[in-house]
Motif scaffolding. Sequence first.
Motif, short mmCIF file in Angstrom:
data_model
loop_
_atom_site.label_atom_id
_atom_site.label_comp_id
_atom_site.label_asym_id
_atom_site.label_seq_id
_atom_site.Cartn_x
_atom_site.Cartn_y
_atom_site.Cartn_z
N ALA A 23 0.88 -1.31 -0.01
CA ALA A 23 0.12 0.09 0.00
C ALA A 23 0.96 1.41 -0.02
O ALA A 23 2.16 1.39 0.43
CB ALA A 23 -1.05 0.05 1.06
N PRO A 24 0.40 2.42 -0.48
CA PRO A 24 1.18 3.49 -0.59
C PRO A 24 1.70 4.01 0.89
O PRO A 24 2.57 4.54 1.19
CB PRO A 24 0.11 4.70 -1.03
CG PRO A 24 -0.88 3.96 -1.74
CD PRO A 24 -0.93 2.47 -1.13
N ASP A 25 1.10 3.44 2.23
CA ASP A 25 1.19 3.72 3.52
C ASP A 25 2.59 2.82 3.82
O ASP A 25 2.95 2.98 4.93
CB ASP A 25 0.21 4.26 4.33
CG ASP A 25 -0.65 2.65 4.72
OD1 ASP A 25 -0.18 1.62 4.23
OD2 ASP A 25 -1.70 2.66 5.18
N GLY A 26 2.73 1.82 3.08
CA GLY A 26 3.82 0.74 3.41
C GLY A 26 3.20 -0.63 4.04
O GLY A 26 3.83 -1.39 4.15
N ALA A 27 2.05 -0.51 4.23
CA ALA A 27 1.34 -1.86 4.87
C ALA A 27 1.31 -2.79 3.61
O ALA A 27 0.98 -2.44 2.48
CB ALA A 27 0.12 -1.55 5.28
N VAL A 28 1.29 -4.06 3.93
CA VAL A 28 1.15 -5.30 3.16
C VAL A 28 -0.32 -5.36 2.88
O VAL A 28 -1.18 -5.42 3.76
CB VAL A 28 1.70 -6.62 3.63
CG1 VAL A 28 1.51 -7.55 2.84
CG2 VAL A 28 3.27 -6.54 3.83
N VAL A 29 -0.72 -5.53 1.65
CA VAL A 29 -2.38 -5.65 1.24
C VAL A 29 -2.54 -6.75 0.37
O VAL A 29 -1.79 -7.05 -0.53
CB VAL A 29 -2.77 -4.28 0.36
CG1 VAL A 29 -4.23 -4.53 0.18
CG2 VAL A 29 -2.47 -3.01 1.25
N ALA A 130 -3.09 8.48 -2.40
CA ALA A 130 -2.86 8.47 -1.00
C ALA A 130 -1.73 9.68 -0.90
O ALA A 130 -0.93 9.68 -1.66
CB ALA A 130 -2.09 7.34 -0.59
N ARG A 131 -2.29 10.95 -0.17
CA ARG A 131 -1.41 12.06 -0.21
C ARG A 131 -0.53 11.97 1.24
O ARG A 131 -1.20 11.45 2.16
CB ARG A 131 -2.37 13.11 -0.11
CG ARG A 131 -3.24 13.30 -1.27
CD ARG A 131 -4.25 14.38 -1.12
NE ARG A 131 -5.12 14.23 0.10
CZ ARG A 131 -6.46 14.67 0.05
NH1 ARG A 131 -6.84 15.25 -1.10
NH2 ARG A 131 -7.22 14.24 1.17
N PRO A 132 0.71 12.04 1.01
CA PRO A 132 1.54 12.14 2.28
C PRO A 132 1.00 13.34 3.30
O PRO A 132 0.50 14.26 3.06
CB PRO A 132 2.93 12.75 1.79
CG PRO A 132 2.85 12.51 0.33
CD PRO A 132 1.32 12.53 0.03
N GLU A 133 1.13 12.59 4.54
CA GLU A 133 0.93 13.61 5.87
C GLU A 133 1.64 13.67 6.80
O GLU A 133 2.54 12.66 6.83
CB GLU A 133 -0.82 13.34 6.31
CG GLU A 133 -1.89 13.22 5.25
CD GLU A 133 -2.49 14.59 5.09
OE1 GLU A 133 -1.95 15.67 5.78
OE2 GLU A 133 -3.41 14.77 4.17
N ARG A 134 1.43 14.23 7.83
CA ARG A 134 2.57 14.40 9.02
C ARG A 134 1.95 13.72 9.99
O ARG A 134 0.69 14.04 10.53
CB ARG A 134 2.96 15.84 9.57
CG ARG A 134 4.03 15.76 10.47
CD ARG A 134 4.52 17.29 10.91
NE ARG A 134 5.16 17.42 9.71
CZ ARG A 134 6.43 17.86 9.79
NH1 ARG A 134 7.07 17.90 10.75
NH2 ARG A 134 7.08 18.34 8.49
N GLY A 135 2.21 12.65 10.34
CA GLY A 135 1.60 11.90 11.40
C GLY A 135 2.35 11.91 12.91
O GLY A 135 3.61 12.35 12.83
#
Length: 142
Positions: A23-29, A130-135
Amino acid sequence: MGEQPLQQPFRTTESGDAPVVLAPDGAVVRPLLALDGLGSQAVFELAPGAVTRAVSHSTVQELWHVTGGSGRIWRRQSGRESVDALRVGTSVSVPLGTAFQFRADEDSPGPLRIVAVTMPPWPDGSTTEARPERGPWQPTVG
């Protein structure tokens, strides 16, 4: 009489047979099923101790249900923020435009496993969904 709904074929799949993608956030999908134009379903996994990148979605929203492991999710929308526990049986919503990030607990009994429904379906091949955000957490994946 009203118009008949568009007929879609019956589909059946096994999560173990689904392709594995990142996934764009790095999770395996593992993408599972989709109803054309309505929604798609997938299984997300995150190894114990792993942290995704924070993102927001530009056109889709999601409903999650945790089926394995444990962790936390951070969400921010319109000036509101929360961090909530993710454990087996927990369901959470990720409304359109919500910034979010999730992590698996280091002592999780296995991968954090989430069944998600995305509405409308995830746009295959999109580089802008998926847009990058600050978490709040430093990402460790992808």
